[in-house]
Each structure stands twice: as structure tokens, then as C-alpha cells.
Design a protein around this motif. Structure first.
Motif, PDB file in Angstrom:
ATOM      1  N   TRP A 261      42.106  -9.846  77.226  1.00 40.20           N
ATOM      2  CA  TRP A 261      42.148  -8.626  77.869  1.00 40.20           C
ATOM      3  C   TRP A 261      43.492  -7.610  77.571  1.00 40.20           C
ATOM      4  N   THR A 264      42.979  -6.019  74.153  1.00 40.16           N
ATOM      5  CA  THR A 264      41.856  -5.163  74.445  1.00 40.16           C
ATOM      6  C   THR A 264      42.514  -3.873  75.066  1.00 40.16           C
ATOM      7  N   GLU A 265      43.318  -3.931  76.081  1.00 38.69           N
ATOM      8  CA  GLU A 265      43.989  -2.768  76.605  1.00 38.69           C
ATOM      9  C   GLU A 265      45.116  -2.045  75.918  1.00 38.69           C
ATOM     10  N   ASN A 268      43.093  -0.288  73.085  1.00 40.11           N
ATOM     11  CA  ASN A 268      42.387   1.008  73.489  1.00 40.11           C
ATOM     12  C   ASN A 268      43.638   1.979  73.856  1.00 40.11           C
TER      13      ASN A 268
END
Length: 271
Positions: A261, A264-265, A268
Motif C-alpha cells: 500500500w 502504491t501510494e 501514484n
């Protein structure tokens, strides 16, 4: 009713003190290691070292923090200890004494204490903590997952634990062995082989016992798996690992899920 404590400046005979059963290093021999010898030599040269902590235990005083300092002073021939200078005597509960001793020796627990002794001492803290594992983890500043791993080797048989304490099986391999959940007779046989025939014979026998069990993990070809290794001897690595676990728990996620997570954050946010 609390025991009346001696006054600051009072001299108490050395014979009134002993290493308390609450001291996490109570079973470790004193005087043989280089660190012990260096401490004794420093005292003989007149260096002043900090006071140890003791609590009333019957008609004597149990040293629960600073056992090495106490034993070193005793070794160089001290006849008495001065309250406030050589020792601090407090009315504390057994739980408080046990926790204070463990906290002072965290670095020893990580790097020097054998895995079995460490597991037993941590298990003591967990058992005596009202809220169990998580309460102990908060007090010690160590993640619950790390404490759980440390104590898992206590699931092994006493004979296998003895082998681990002797240093014939390292912590990482001992933890892997505990996760296999082998039967008691199998473990004892493996312990006997390791002690009498050596590591190679042990490994061959272990492979026979585990043959056909299969390997756990992601099905081959379905997932891309990234791995990160944290060195348990490295304080910086373990600090990061423990922080990851704590942050994952705060989000009610497994550590691996949390890492994915975060990545991914981060990615992004860059695109």
C-alpha cells in the motif's frame, strides 16, 4: 504495607544483597566474558560506576537492575554498599522490577542473550502483563510480531531448546523449525543427531522428515513476489521492521499488505 527502606547514606553489608530472580540475566555466569573482566578492571582502577537497583526480598535485598555492577563491586572486595551511591533500594512490585530489568537489557536481548533465555524472559513479561502481548510490546517498545517470533521457539521440546541455548542451532533456523510443528519424538531425535553427528546429518534427517510437505507461498506463475530482508543483528534494520509492523497494525493490515500500500501510494503520488 510497604517495607521501610534504609536511609540515603546508610551502609549495608554486601551479604544482604543477591541477584533477584526477577533479573533477566540471573542465569548468566559472571566474570568470564571480556565485558565483565573490563568492568572489574575499571573498578580496580578507581572508576566510579552507576548504582544498581534492589528491592526488599524477605530479610535481604534482591538486585533487579544492574546485576553486573553489583557482582563486579562484590568481586573487587566491597564489604558494604552505601545507599544512594552504590545502590538504590525501592519498594516496587515484582512486575515493575521484571519490566525494568528487561527494558535495561533490551540491547543484550537483541544481540547477546541466547534465543531460549530471551524467549523465556519475554514470556515472563507477557504472562504477567494484564493485557498480554500487546501491553508487553508497548512497554518494551518492540512490535508484537517481534515478541511473538522471539517466544515461538518455546513451542519446541525442552531437549531442542537446550540445543538452541548451546548455540548448536541459530535463532533463524530454530524459528523455522518451530513453524514446522514437528512431533516431540521427531524433535528430540533431531536434537540428538545435531548434538552427536553435526549440522549436515541434522539437515539430511530434517529433509527426510519434511519431504512431501510441500512449500507454502504464492502459486508459481500467478504472482510477482518482491522480498525484502531485514538483518536481525542490525539495530537500524530492526527499528525499521518494527516501525513497519506498528504502522501496519494501526491500519489493521498485514505488514506485507501495508508495504504494498505504501509503495502504491508513493508511486501514484509521483505520476
Amino acid at each position: 504495607m510497604a517495607t521501610e527502606l534504609p536511609k540515603i547514606g546508610q551502609q549495608i553489608s554486601v551479604g544482604k544483597f543477591h541477584v533477584s530472580k526477577l533479573n533477566v540475566r540471573r542465569d548468566q555466569a559472571f566474570g568470564q566474558s571480556e565485558a565483565n573482566k573490563a568492568l572489574i578492571e575499571q573498578l580496580r582502577r578507581g572508576k566510579i560506576i552507576g548504582p544498581f537497583k534492589a528491592k526488599p526480598e524477605g530479610d535481604r535485598y534482591g538486585v533487579y537492575v544492574g546485576g553486573r555492577r553489583f557482582l563486579a563491586k562484590k568481586t573487587v572486595g566491597a564489604n558494604f554498599f552505601v545507599v544512594g551511591k552504590d545502590c538504590i533500594i525501592e519498594n516496587v512490585s515484582d512486575d515493575e522490577a521484571r519490566e525494568a530489568s528487561l527494558i535495561e537489557n533490551l540491547q543484550i536481548l537483541r544481540q547477546e542473550m541466547d534465543p531460549v533465555t530471551r524467549a523465556r524472559r519475554v514470556a515472563d513479561i507477557i504472562d504477567y502483563s494484564v493485557a498480554g502481548l500487546r501491553a508487553a510490546a508497548r512497554k518494551l517498545g518492540i512490535s508484537p510480531s517481534t515478541l511473538s517470533e522471539w517466544t515461538k521457539i518455546l513451542e519446541l521440546t525442552p531437549k531442542m531448546q537446550e540445543i538452541i541455548a548451546k548455540g548448536l542451532l541459530n535463532y533463524t533456523d530454530a524459528l523455522a523449525l518451530a513453524r514446522l510443528k514437528l512431533g516431540e519424538l521427531t524433535q528430540d531425535e533431531l536434537a540428538e543427531i545435531l548434538e552427536t553427528q553435526g549440522a549436515d546429518a541434522f539437515q539430511r534427517k530434517l529433509e527426510k522428515f519434511t519431504k512431501g510437505r510441500g512449500r507454502r507461498g504464492a502459486p508459481r506463475g500467478k504472482y510477482i513476489v518482491l522480498r525484502a530482508a531485514f538483518d536481525k543483528i542490525s539495530k537500524s534494520d530492526m527499528d525499521i521492521y518494527e516501525k513497519l509492523n506498528e504502522l501496519a497494525e494501526a491500519k489493521n493490515m498485514k505488514t506485507g499488505e501495508y508495504c504494498k500500500w505504501v509503495l502504491t501510494e508513493h508511486i501514484n503520488a509521483m505520476y
